[in-house]
Design a protein around this motif. Sequence first.
Motif, mmCIF file in Angstrom:
data_model
loop_
_atom_site.group_PDB
_atom_site.id
_atom_site.type_symbol
_atom_site.label_atom_id
_atom_site.label_comp_id
_atom_site.label_asym_id
_atom_site.label_seq_id
_atom_site.Cartn_x
_atom_site.Cartn_y
_atom_site.Cartn_z
ATOM 1 N N LYS A 64 39.560 32.463 37.257
ATOM 2 C CA LYS A 64 38.241 31.627 38.099
ATOM 3 C C LYS A 64 37.629 32.047 38.852
ATOM 4 C CE LYS A 64 37.908 27.303 39.828
ATOM 5 N NZ LYS A 64 38.542 25.756 40.378
ATOM 6 N N ASP A 65 37.862 33.233 40.197
ATOM 7 C CA ASP A 65 37.389 33.356 41.215
ATOM 8 C C ASP A 65 37.245 34.915 41.363
ATOM 9 O OD1 ASP A 65 37.161 30.814 42.233
ATOM 10 O OD2 ASP A 65 39.876 30.984 43.031
ATOM 11 N N ILE A 66 37.664 35.716 40.095
ATOM 12 C CA ILE A 66 38.064 37.224 39.781
ATOM 13 C C ILE A 66 35.457 37.233 39.257
ATOM 14 C CG2 ILE A 66 38.259 39.378 38.728
ATOM 15 C CD1 ILE A 66 40.255 38.098 38.042
ATOM 16 N N SER A 67 35.433 38.334 40.885
ATOM 17 C CA SER A 67 34.300 38.825 40.587
ATOM 18 C C SER A 67 34.639 40.397 40.100
ATOM 19 C CB SER A 67 33.012 39.000 41.965
ATOM 20 O OG SER A 67 33.495 39.687 42.681
ATOM 21 N N ASP A 68 32.700 41.160 39.583
ATOM 22 C CA ASP A 68 32.663 42.534 39.432
ATOM 23 C C ASP A 68 33.230 42.809 40.764
ATOM 24 O OD1 ASP A 68 31.771 41.765 37.017
ATOM 25 O OD2 ASP A 68 29.727 41.760 37.214
ATOM 26 N N ALA A 69 32.983 42.564 42.080
ATOM 27 C CA ALA A 69 32.799 43.076 42.869
ATOM 28 C C ALA A 69 35.082 43.988 43.310
ATOM 29 C CB ALA A 69 32.604 42.420 44.546
ATOM 30 N N HIS A 70 35.271 42.662 43.162
ATOM 31 C CA HIS A 70 36.813 42.340 42.728
ATOM 32 C C HIS A 70 37.638 43.570 42.100
ATOM 33 C CE1 HIS A 70 36.414 38.037 44.324
ATOM 34 N NE2 HIS A 70 37.213 38.583 44.962
ATOM 35 N N MET A 71 36.716 43.730 41.019
ATOM 36 C CA MET A 71 37.226 44.207 39.745
ATOM 37 C C MET A 71 37.248 46.176 40.188
ATOM 38 S SD MET A 71 36.382 42.715 36.149
ATOM 39 C CE MET A 71 36.838 40.892 35.859
ATOM 40 N N LYS A 72 36.202 46.257 40.020
ATOM 41 C CA LYS A 72 35.676 46.701 40.978
ATOM 42 C C LYS A 72 36.289 47.842 41.705
ATOM 43 C CE LYS A 72 31.309 50.357 41.920
ATOM 44 N NZ LYS A 72 31.824 51.200 42.917
ATOM 45 N N VAL A 73 36.282 47.372 43.333
ATOM 46 C CA VAL A 73 37.477 47.916 44.499
ATOM 47 C C VAL A 73 39.257 47.435 43.335
ATOM 48 C CG1 VAL A 73 38.558 47.011 46.246
ATOM 49 C CG2 VAL A 73 35.881 46.289 46.099
ATOM 50 N N PHE A 74 39.369 47.231 42.878
ATOM 51 C CA PHE A 74 40.646 47.229 42.812
ATOM 52 C C PHE A 74 41.117 48.400 41.234
ATOM 53 C CE2 PHE A 74 44.344 45.546 40.267
ATOM 54 C CZ PHE A 74 45.268 44.779 40.522
ATOM 55 N N ARG A 75 40.258 48.861 40.905
ATOM 56 C CA ARG A 75 39.630 49.452 39.860
ATOM 57 C C ARG A 75 40.264 51.045 40.784
ATOM 58 N NH1 ARG A 75 39.666 52.176 34.528
ATOM 59 N NH2 ARG A 75 38.658 54.108 34.475
ATOM 60 N N GLU A 76 39.228 51.429 41.569
ATOM 61 C CA GLU A 76 38.950 52.249 42.962
ATOM 62 C C GLU A 76 40.066 52.657 43.468
ATOM 63 O OE1 GLU A 76 35.682 51.044 45.180
ATOM 64 O OE2 GLU A 76 34.244 52.334 43.250
ATOM 65 N N TRP A 77 41.377 51.507 43.645
ATOM 66 C CA TRP A 77 42.207 51.608 44.543
ATOM 67 C C TRP A 77 43.623 52.385 43.573
ATOM 68 C CZ3 TRP A 77 47.008 49.143 43.204
ATOM 69 C CH2 TRP A 77 48.144 49.312 44.252
ATOM 70 N N VAL A 78 43.666 51.697 41.959
ATOM 71 C CA VAL A 78 44.467 52.213 41.047
ATOM 72 C C VAL A 78 43.897 54.024 40.675
ATOM 73 C CG1 VAL A 78 45.349 52.111 38.293
ATOM 74 C CG2 VAL A 78 44.865 49.913 40.279
ATOM 75 N N GLU A 79 42.463 53.917 41.584
ATOM 76 C CA GLU A 79 42.610 55.672 40.854
ATOM 77 C C GLU A 79 42.580 56.551 41.898
ATOM 78 O OE1 GLU A 79 37.717 55.260 40.160
ATOM 79 O OE2 GLU A 79 38.206 54.925 37.686
ATOM 80 N N SER A 80 42.692 55.938 42.868
ATOM 81 C CA SER A 80 43.081 56.520 43.916
ATOM 82 C C SER A 80 44.208 56.864 44.284
ATOM 83 C CB SER A 80 42.724 55.772 45.478
ATOM 84 O OG SER A 80 43.309 54.693 45.473
ATOM 85 N N GLY A 81 45.555 56.441 43.159
ATOM 86 C CA GLY A 81 46.988 56.775 42.761
ATOM 87 C C GLY A 81 47.925 55.611 43.403
ATOM 88 N N GLY A 82 46.324 54.176 43.756
ATOM 89 C CA GLY A 82 47.795 53.474 44.090
ATOM 90 C C GLY A 82 48.197 52.493 42.041
ATOM 91 N N VAL A 83 49.058 51.577 41.804
ATOM 92 C CA VAL A 83 50.244 51.133 40.403
ATOM 93 C C VAL A 83 50.012 49.606 40.956
ATOM 94 C CG1 VAL A 83 52.515 51.000 39.666
ATOM 95 C CG2 VAL A 83 51.976 53.029 41.216
ATOM 96 N N LEU A 84 49.197 49.515 39.413
ATOM 97 C CA LEU A 84 49.514 47.970 38.979
ATOM 98 C C LEU A 84 50.329 47.934 38.082
ATOM 99 C CD1 LEU A 84 48.096 45.574 38.965
ATOM 100 C CD2 LEU A 84 46.301 46.633 36.942
ATOM 101 N N TRP A 85 51.299 46.923 38.393
ATOM 102 C CA TRP A 85 52.396 46.454 37.455
ATOM 103 C C TRP A 85 51.901 45.039 36.891
ATOM 104 C CZ3 TRP A 85 57.423 48.840 37.866
ATOM 105 C CH2 TRP A 85 58.428 48.610 36.973
ATOM 106 N N VAL A 86 51.719 45.479 35.141
ATOM 107 C CA VAL A 86 51.645 43.923 34.919
ATOM 108 C C VAL A 86 52.235 43.928 33.904
ATOM 109 C CG1 VAL A 86 49.463 42.952 33.271
ATOM 110 C CG2 VAL A 86 49.224 44.901 34.666
ATOM 111 N N ALA A 87 53.040 41.765 33.708
ATOM 112 C CA ALA A 87 53.613 41.550 33.232
ATOM 113 C C ALA A 87 53.709 40.331 32.886
ATOM 114 C CB ALA A 87 54.851 41.867 34.522
ATOM 115 N N GLY A 88 54.402 39.702 32.289
ATOM 116 C CA GLY A 88 53.648 38.203 31.628
ATOM 117 C C GLY A 88 53.121 38.105 32.030
ATOM 118 N N ASP A 89 52.439 36.913 32.005
ATOM 119 C CA ASP A 89 50.822 36.011 31.933
ATOM 120 C C ASP A 89 49.453 36.958 32.760
ATOM 121 O OD1 ASP A 89 51.770 33.573 31.092
ATOM 122 O OD2 ASP A 89 51.938 32.580 33.038
#
Length: 249
Positions: A64-89
């Motif tokens: 509901k509250d996710i914007s393009d800005a959230h998505m861009k920052v989030f992806r850049e964090w993963v690209e820099s070396g972060g790990v996103l662990w996706v499970a369940g819902d």
Amino acid sequence: MKKRNLVPILFVCVLAMLGASPSSALEEIDAGIYRIDWKQIDDLLTISSRTDLNVLVLESDKTKDISDAHMKVFREWVESGGVLWVAGDGLENSLAQTVAPFRSESFNFVRSDSGHRGGELIVKGLSPRMTIADHALTAGVNQLYLFAQRKFDGTERAVPLVQMGDSAGNSGWVLVAVPVGRGFMILDGTARKGNFLFGRLKGFNADHPNSLKQDAGWNSYDWDKLRVNARDQSRQALAAGVVSQPTGK
């Protein structure tokens, strides 16, 4: 100051401190490993400044509250070396698909002893149908007890980590890693909820996912090592500033 006045004053001070404590979008699971709390979603906009953050666990489909800005920052964090662990819902969350597109299918794994859905023990090297791959993310992981729910076969650039197959011919990769820049996204197809369309998942406990109840308590085998490995891989990538992806031996 009289003692009878001291207790209420201390109580008020504690409440004031709690009220002043900043809430966070990140719920700590272990050192360097956090779960996203959607009540404070804007905190994700500053995750690049969090030096203590290595692994983010996404288990909610809230968008509901996710914007393009959230998505861009989030992806850049993963690209820099972060790990996103996706499970369940979280596998239904558009935020995960923004980081890297993937395929997710229902996986109806059944136990060979009963013919019904449930958890199964995987021992590395014991069965060609039940495999734990040789990768940096699975270092030291020799035994897992998993309740399979989704599989990710056909996901582009996915590095397979754990495969499950049953005697009925059902087979699939239930844990994979998708490289994203210097980091990666881990797709986890194991269960997080015990109730499904055709009844309860026997032996599953939402408070102890990927665990087997034994006389001594819940045994999660080497499950925790997977996230610790992911955290260590992220720390290396973020510190060195070089690509540190799980690769086969």
